[in-house]
Every structure is written in C-alpha cells, then in structure tokens.
Design a protein around this motif. Structure first.
Motif, PDB file in Angstrom:
ATOM      1  N   ASP A  98       0.818  -1.208   0.000  1.00 42.62           N
ATOM      2  CA  ASP A  98       0.000   0.000   0.000  1.00 42.62           C
ATOM      3  C   ASP A  98       0.853   1.260   0.000  1.00 42.62           C
ATOM      4  O   ASP A  98       0.448   2.294  -0.520  1.00 42.62           O
ATOM      5  N   TYR A 140       1.637   3.296  -3.213  1.00 40.57           N
ATOM      6  CA  TYR A 140       0.596   4.046  -3.899  1.00 40.57           C
ATOM      7  C   TYR A 140       0.132   5.191  -3.007  1.00 40.57           C
ATOM      8  O   TYR A 140      -0.114   5.001  -1.819  1.00 40.57           O
ATOM      9  N   TRP A 195      -8.848   3.726  -1.349  1.00 38.29           N
ATOM     10  CA  TRP A 195      -8.829   2.299  -1.072  1.00 38.29           C
ATOM     11  C   TRP A 195     -10.209   1.830  -0.633  1.00 38.29           C
ATOM     12  O   TRP A 195     -10.905   2.520   0.103  1.00 38.29           O
ATOM     13  N   SER A 237     -12.561  -1.893   0.467  1.00 39.19           N
ATOM     14  CA  SER A 237     -12.535  -3.315   0.803  1.00 39.19           C
ATOM     15  C   SER A 237     -13.771  -3.996   0.229  1.00 39.19           C
ATOM     16  O   SER A 237     -14.723  -3.339  -0.204  1.00 39.19           O
ATOM     17  N   ILE A 247      -8.385  -3.144  -1.933  1.00 41.43           N
ATOM     18  CA  ILE A 247      -7.258  -3.449  -1.052  1.00 41.43           C
ATOM     19  C   ILE A 247      -6.775  -4.888  -1.282  1.00 41.43           C
ATOM     20  O   ILE A 247      -7.561  -5.802  -1.442  1.00 41.43           O
TER      21      ILE A 247
END
Length: 235
Positions: A41, A44, A49, A51, A231
């Motif tokens: 992560d 980026y 993001w 889920s 994610i």
C-alpha cells in the motif's frame, strides 16, 4: 585428533542427512509465495482504497449484473502468456496476434493460472447476494471449445455456478459494447481500459492491482481516473 562420542554422532547424523537431501527429488516452485512479492500500500499515494465489505455496503439491495476482467484480475495468468510467447514468438509479442496461441490459451492452459484471492472474495460476495456475474476478457475466442468458463465456475460453490455467465471474449475490441449489452453496474479490472470502459457506459469501475510478477507491463497507475482500488487485490 580424537573425537568424543557426542561429536562423532552429530557428524554422522549430518552426513546421513546430507545423503537423504541429495537423493530427494527437487521441490516444485511455490507460486503462491512467488507472486506474493508485490507492491505494498505504501507504494501508492492518494488512492481511494476500498474493501470487499465496503463494496457490499454500497450496493443496492436488489441483485445486479457485475463484471470482471480475467487476466490479472480473476486469474494470475502470466504462465499462460509466458508459455505462448516462448512457443510462438520468443523475441516479440507477435504471439498475441496468432490464432494458434489463442486456440490453446482458453482450452486448457488456465490449469496453470492461479486464482487471485481478492477476486474469489469479490465474486463470492456477489454470488451470495444473488448477483449475475459476467467475465469479460480481451482474449480472442478460441476456434475450439473453450474451457475457461468451466474452469472459472469450478472455483465457486456449486449452488452459485448458474449465476456465472459464459465468458465473453472481446477479441481485442473495446469492452464497452459488451458491458453495455450485459447491463453491467459494477466492473472490476486491472487495466486502464477496464476502468474507462466501465465509466463510459455509466458503470462503476473498481481497480484491481496487477501483481508485480505479471508479464503484462508496464504497470498501470492505480487510481488514475479517480476510481476506487480494491485493497490487497494484487494477489
């Protein structure tokens, strides 16, 4: 030099163990470990993001039509393309224009592809909701009977497999027509074209991260079009 008994036993055990190691067959490569070496992560910045749980909360109560790209989204399929390049055009990407390669690619070679866990989680979530799932790929359709649909369906519980439609082979064309025809509400993909195609037909595009070991380079910039990024979707 005189060796004491414990040391003698230790050396004997080591030599005996070495003989077993040398005689043992070579282990196969653990591809799951191999492809897990992907960007984190932290690589980026300024990304929306999201889920699987977040996605589920945002979906309408009624069932919808959703779509997923296949290569580097549903499957880590670089073994298929690496094979094709080595066999048909080792020094170029001409194999991608060779129908012989496409005839092989979707008629059994995906037994060497690895399902991405993030995709399994996403699709299972949609199936349990009662959604209809379309897999739309830029691959050219094989001239023989494709096995890709069956291989993908078998990744999921039997009671949900009828919700998974036959694979749509876009054949290098823009995916927009296929997404519009299937009335796709949400589309998941790793490439820029996946996201822009979804956005152009009014669907929500959600980006999958491409695994670092993918043969499909250069890597796209996740979040480039303001789309949410799933994610841990690089594996």
């Amino acid at each position: 030099m005189r060796l004491n008994k414990p040391l003698t036993l230790a050396i004997s055990a080591l030599l005996l163990g070495s003989s077993f190691v040398s005689a043992a067959p070579l282990e196969t490569i653990d591809m799951q470990t191999y492809i897990a070496q992907s960007p984190t992560d932290a690589d980026y910045q300024q990304i929306d993001w999201i889920s699987v749980q977040d996605i589920a909360k945002q979906l309408p109560a009624k069932p919808i039509h959703v779509g997923l790209d296949i290569d580097d989204t549903m499957l880590f399929s670089s073994p298929v393309f690496y094979y094709g390049k080595q066999k048909y055009s080792p020094n170029s990407y001409d194999y991608l224009k060779n129908q012989d390669f496409w005839n092989e690619a979707s008629t059994g070679l995906d037994q060497y592809s690895i399902p991405k866990q993030a995709a399994l989680d996403v699709v299972n979530m949609h199936l349990k909701r009662g959604d209809t799932v379309y897999f739309v790929t830029g691959r050219w359709a094989p001239e023989g009977k494709e096995t890709l649909t069956t291989e993908i369906r078998e990744l999921f519980p039997e009671q949900y497999r009828d919700q998974i439609q036959p694979v749509v082979f876009a054949g290098g064309l823009e995916k927009e027509k296929q997404l519009k025809a299937a009335d796709i509400t949400v589309f998941y993909g790793d490439s820029d074209a996946d996201i822009t195609s979804a956005q152009h037909v009014g669907a929500k595009g959600i980006r999958f991260l491409r695994n670092a070991q993918s043969t499909y380079t250069p890597m796209p910039q996740a979040g480039k079009y303001g789309e949410p990024v799933l994610i841990n979707s690089n594996y």
